[in-house]
Scaffold this motif. Sequence first.
Motif, mmCIF file in Angstrom:
data_model
loop_
_atom_site.group_PDB
_atom_site.id
_atom_site.type_symbol
_atom_site.label_atom_id
_atom_site.label_comp_id
_atom_site.label_asym_id
_atom_site.label_seq_id
_atom_site.Cartn_x
_atom_site.Cartn_y
_atom_site.Cartn_z
ATOM 1 N N ILE A 70 -10.785 5.465 2.098
ATOM 2 C CA ILE A 70 -9.827 4.706 1.286
ATOM 3 C C ILE A 70 -9.846 5.261 -0.130
ATOM 4 C CG2 ILE A 70 -9.011 2.451 0.514
ATOM 5 C CD1 ILE A 70 -10.594 1.126 2.703
ATOM 6 N N GLU A 71 -8.673 5.681 -0.585
ATOM 7 C CA GLU A 71 -8.518 6.200 -1.943
ATOM 8 C C GLU A 71 -8.009 5.074 -2.844
ATOM 9 O OE1 GLU A 71 -5.944 9.612 -2.003
ATOM 10 O OE2 GLU A 71 -5.226 9.114 -3.999
ATOM 11 N N ASP A 72 -8.480 5.071 -4.067
ATOM 12 C CA ASP A 72 -8.103 4.009 -5.009
ATOM 13 C C ASP A 72 -8.034 2.636 -4.332
ATOM 14 O OD1 ASP A 72 -8.103 5.809 -7.054
ATOM 15 O OD2 ASP A 72 -5.955 5.728 -7.454
ATOM 16 N N PRO A 73 -9.129 2.241 -3.678
ATOM 17 C CA PRO A 73 -9.164 0.897 -3.100
ATOM 18 C C PRO A 73 -9.110 -0.147 -4.212
ATOM 19 C CG PRO A 73 -11.363 1.876 -3.081
ATOM 20 C CD PRO A 73 -10.404 2.951 -3.501
ATOM 21 N N PHE A 86 0.844 -1.195 0.000
ATOM 22 C CA PHE A 86 0.000 0.000 0.000
ATOM 23 C C PHE A 86 0.884 1.252 0.000
ATOM 24 C CE2 PHE A 86 -4.115 -1.818 2.142
ATOM 25 C CZ PHE A 86 -4.219 -2.753 1.123
ATOM 26 N N GLN A 87 0.420 2.261 -0.715
ATOM 27 C CA GLN A 87 1.256 3.453 -0.926
ATOM 28 C C GLN A 87 1.216 4.452 0.239
ATOM 29 O OE1 GLN A 87 1.362 5.389 -5.013
ATOM 30 N NE2 GLN A 87 0.181 6.923 -3.914
ATOM 31 N N GLU A 88 0.023 4.645 0.835
ATOM 32 C CA GLU A 88 -0.090 5.727 1.822
ATOM 33 C C GLU A 88 -0.941 5.343 3.028
ATOM 34 O OE1 GLU A 88 -1.440 9.277 -0.244
ATOM 35 O OE2 GLU A 88 -0.236 8.740 -1.998
ATOM 36 N N ILE A 128 -7.824 18.059 2.429
ATOM 37 C CA ILE A 128 -6.626 18.144 1.587
ATOM 38 C C ILE A 128 -5.695 17.001 1.963
ATOM 39 C CG2 ILE A 128 -5.330 19.651 3.184
ATOM 40 C CD1 ILE A 128 -4.144 21.067 0.708
ATOM 41 N N LYS A 129 -5.022 16.436 0.957
ATOM 42 C CA LYS A 129 -3.910 15.549 1.310
ATOM 43 C C LYS A 129 -2.663 16.127 0.675
ATOM 44 C CE LYS A 129 -3.329 11.802 -1.997
ATOM 45 N NZ LYS A 129 -3.020 10.373 -2.106
ATOM 46 N N THR A 130 -1.692 16.391 1.507
ATOM 47 C CA THR A 130 -0.471 17.004 1.010
ATOM 48 C C THR A 130 0.750 16.540 1.791
ATOM 49 O OG1 THR A 130 0.545 19.104 0.317
ATOM 50 C CG2 THR A 130 -0.904 19.187 2.250
ATOM 51 N N GLY A 181 -11.910 8.355 -5.555
ATOM 52 C CA GLY A 181 -11.383 7.982 -6.867
ATOM 53 C C GLY A 181 -10.262 8.902 -7.300
ATOM 54 N N ASP A 182 -9.073 8.342 -7.463
ATOM 55 C CA ASP A 182 -7.921 9.111 -7.959
ATOM 56 C C ASP A 182 -7.655 8.673 -9.403
ATOM 57 O OD1 ASP A 182 -5.420 10.180 -8.550
ATOM 58 O OD2 ASP A 182 -4.353 9.175 -6.938
ATOM 59 N N ASP A 183 -6.953 7.553 -9.578
ATOM 60 C CA ASP A 183 -6.630 7.074 -10.936
ATOM 61 C C ASP A 183 -7.888 6.864 -11.790
ATOM 62 O OD1 ASP A 183 -4.009 7.049 -10.180
ATOM 63 O OD2 ASP A 183 -3.818 4.867 -10.063
ATOM 64 N N LEU A 212 -6.430 5.598 3.998
ATOM 65 C CA LEU A 212 -5.485 4.810 3.201
ATOM 66 C C LEU A 212 -5.536 5.231 1.744
ATOM 67 C CD1 LEU A 212 -6.278 1.140 4.408
ATOM 68 C CD2 LEU A 212 -4.479 2.669 5.261
ATOM 69 N N ASP A 213 -4.387 5.152 1.083
ATOM 70 C CA ASP A 213 -4.352 5.148 -0.381
ATOM 71 C C ASP A 213 -3.498 3.956 -0.808
ATOM 72 O OD1 ASP A 213 -4.260 5.438 -3.072
ATOM 73 O OD2 ASP A 213 -3.203 7.361 -3.096
ATOM 74 N N PRO A 214 -4.144 2.801 -1.014
ATOM 75 C CA PRO A 214 -3.370 1.643 -1.487
ATOM 76 C C PRO A 214 -2.793 1.871 -2.889
ATOM 77 C CG PRO A 214 -5.517 0.958 -0.634
ATOM 78 C CD PRO A 214 -5.546 2.462 -0.760
ATOM 79 N N ILE A 266 -13.955 12.279 -4.879
ATOM 80 C CA ILE A 266 -12.944 12.372 -5.946
ATOM 81 C C ILE A 266 -11.711 13.108 -5.436
ATOM 82 C CG2 ILE A 266 -14.041 14.494 -6.863
ATOM 83 C CD1 ILE A 266 -12.968 13.726 -9.638
ATOM 84 N N LEU A 267 -10.553 12.584 -5.813
ATOM 85 C CA LEU A 267 -9.301 13.286 -5.550
ATOM 86 C C LEU A 267 -9.086 14.289 -6.675
ATOM 87 C CD1 LEU A 267 -7.121 12.795 -3.273
ATOM 88 C CD2 LEU A 267 -5.653 12.023 -5.130
ATOM 89 N N VAL A 268 -8.730 15.496 -6.313
ATOM 90 C CA VAL A 268 -8.530 16.547 -7.326
ATOM 91 C C VAL A 268 -7.058 16.954 -7.350
ATOM 92 C CG1 VAL A 268 -9.040 18.955 -7.898
ATOM 93 C CG2 VAL A 268 -10.896 17.390 -7.295
ATOM 94 N N LYS A 269 -6.429 16.668 -8.492
ATOM 95 C CA LYS A 269 -5.019 17.030 -8.706
ATOM 96 C C LYS A 269 -4.971 17.919 -9.939
ATOM 97 C CE LYS A 269 -2.937 12.663 -7.081
ATOM 98 N NZ LYS A 269 -2.660 11.254 -7.502
ATOM 99 N N VAL A 270 -4.545 19.163 -9.749
ATOM 100 C CA VAL A 270 -4.608 20.121 -10.852
ATOM 101 C C VAL A 270 -3.853 19.644 -12.094
ATOM 102 C CG1 VAL A 270 -5.152 22.244 -9.604
ATOM 103 C CG2 VAL A 270 -2.781 21.438 -9.682
HETATM 104 ZN ZN ZN Z 1 -3.784 8.146 -5.049
#
Ligand code: ZN
Length: 419
Positions: free
Chosen positions: A282-285, A160-162, A385-387, A309-311, A239-241, A332-336
Amino acid sequence: TISRVIGRQILDSRGNPTVEVDVVLADGSTGRAAVPSGASTGANEAVEVRDGDPTRFHGRGVSRAVAAVNGAIASAVTGLDAEDQALVDETMIALDGTKDKGRLGANAILGVSLATAKAAALAHRQPLYRYVGGVGARLLPVPMMNIVNGGAHADNPLDFQEFMIAPVSASSFADAVRMGSEVFHTLRRSLAKAGHSTNVGDEGGFAPDFANADEALQFVVRAIEDSGYQPGTDITICLDPASSEFFRGGAYEYAGEGRRRTIEEHIAYLKDLADRYPISSIEDPMAQDDIAGWEQLTAEAGERLQLVGDDVFCTDADRLLDGVEGGYANAILVKVNQIGTLTETLRTVDTAYKAGYRVVMSHRSGETEDTTIADLTVAVGCGQIKTGSLSRSDRTAKYNQLIRIEEELGRQAVYAGGR
Ligand code: ZN
Ligand code: PGA
């Protein structure tokens, strides 16, 4: 009116080249923005243009994107009204002409887009969060602080990533940073005591050789308790797996654990973790290509868990609408830089709000000292926010900017915790 656009190549937090842009207005107001870069990127992200010249920066140079800023983009946007953000962004989108911004580069376009907004805010003598968000912008986000790094962000065996902590009971944003920092340092001590490495990964979280998610979660829960907080009440775990990274041949390959889980087993495992630990989000489960898995998990756990939802969405309003129709994810995860302009980012946020999906503003694993996303989080009032972790200036820069914004808002400021 935009009078000059200057692009340059700088370094990001991983030491890779990235694009920085200055947009200068006729009155002298100058906005500056630097572009972030991901490591576990979604398949449908807007394309960052890299030189691919192996003799320079191992092929990762961005001189072509910088040339696009200084050439074609500068010519096209010079003379435009910087306040007309949509016109500036649509001009660049049309100039690029591709669906994924792969010709000029999303890295070139985003730099100009954000620098334009910052210049316009300065011309208005307003902070960016107020210029973009108006007088109602006063909600400070709950931070998801990434204190254990794995996956593509570290060299440890953790699949898992995060592993993040969210100080929901804090009385203010500054108080949330204090709580997070205390848990971070408590975790460092307990890792050292247990003989684990206290080196950090790409997002400033610890990256010890944990065998599996259970071991990481046990350490995190204990660090919360040992800091004097109640897991689940004061501080929840997120979590962000980053599951797209280990989805292969229709199953989830846990390389670190040395085992494979079917979609059913992976879902059962995530639900079991959420039963045994105070996990709120949980992000991108599920992987971006496992829509059936996304639908199943959302149906089974979407009531009690935030599923981000990220990816699978890549900050794209149309992809988000697929999720709304299909009934998967609830945030939803928002990445500019996944979408490439401020205008499209704001449109995606609006789409999410209309659909009742929550929004989490996010950095990338490759960051800079740029703090635009801190202001954007308050501007859109998304409350999350996640940073990254509580170490490394590329991460703490965003938290520090939010502390400043909270101070400036004074009594108007509202902390999103406890909602
Ligand atoms: Zn992610
Ligand atoms: P990335 O990771 O910036 O490396 O893509 C962040 C995430 O997956 O949320």
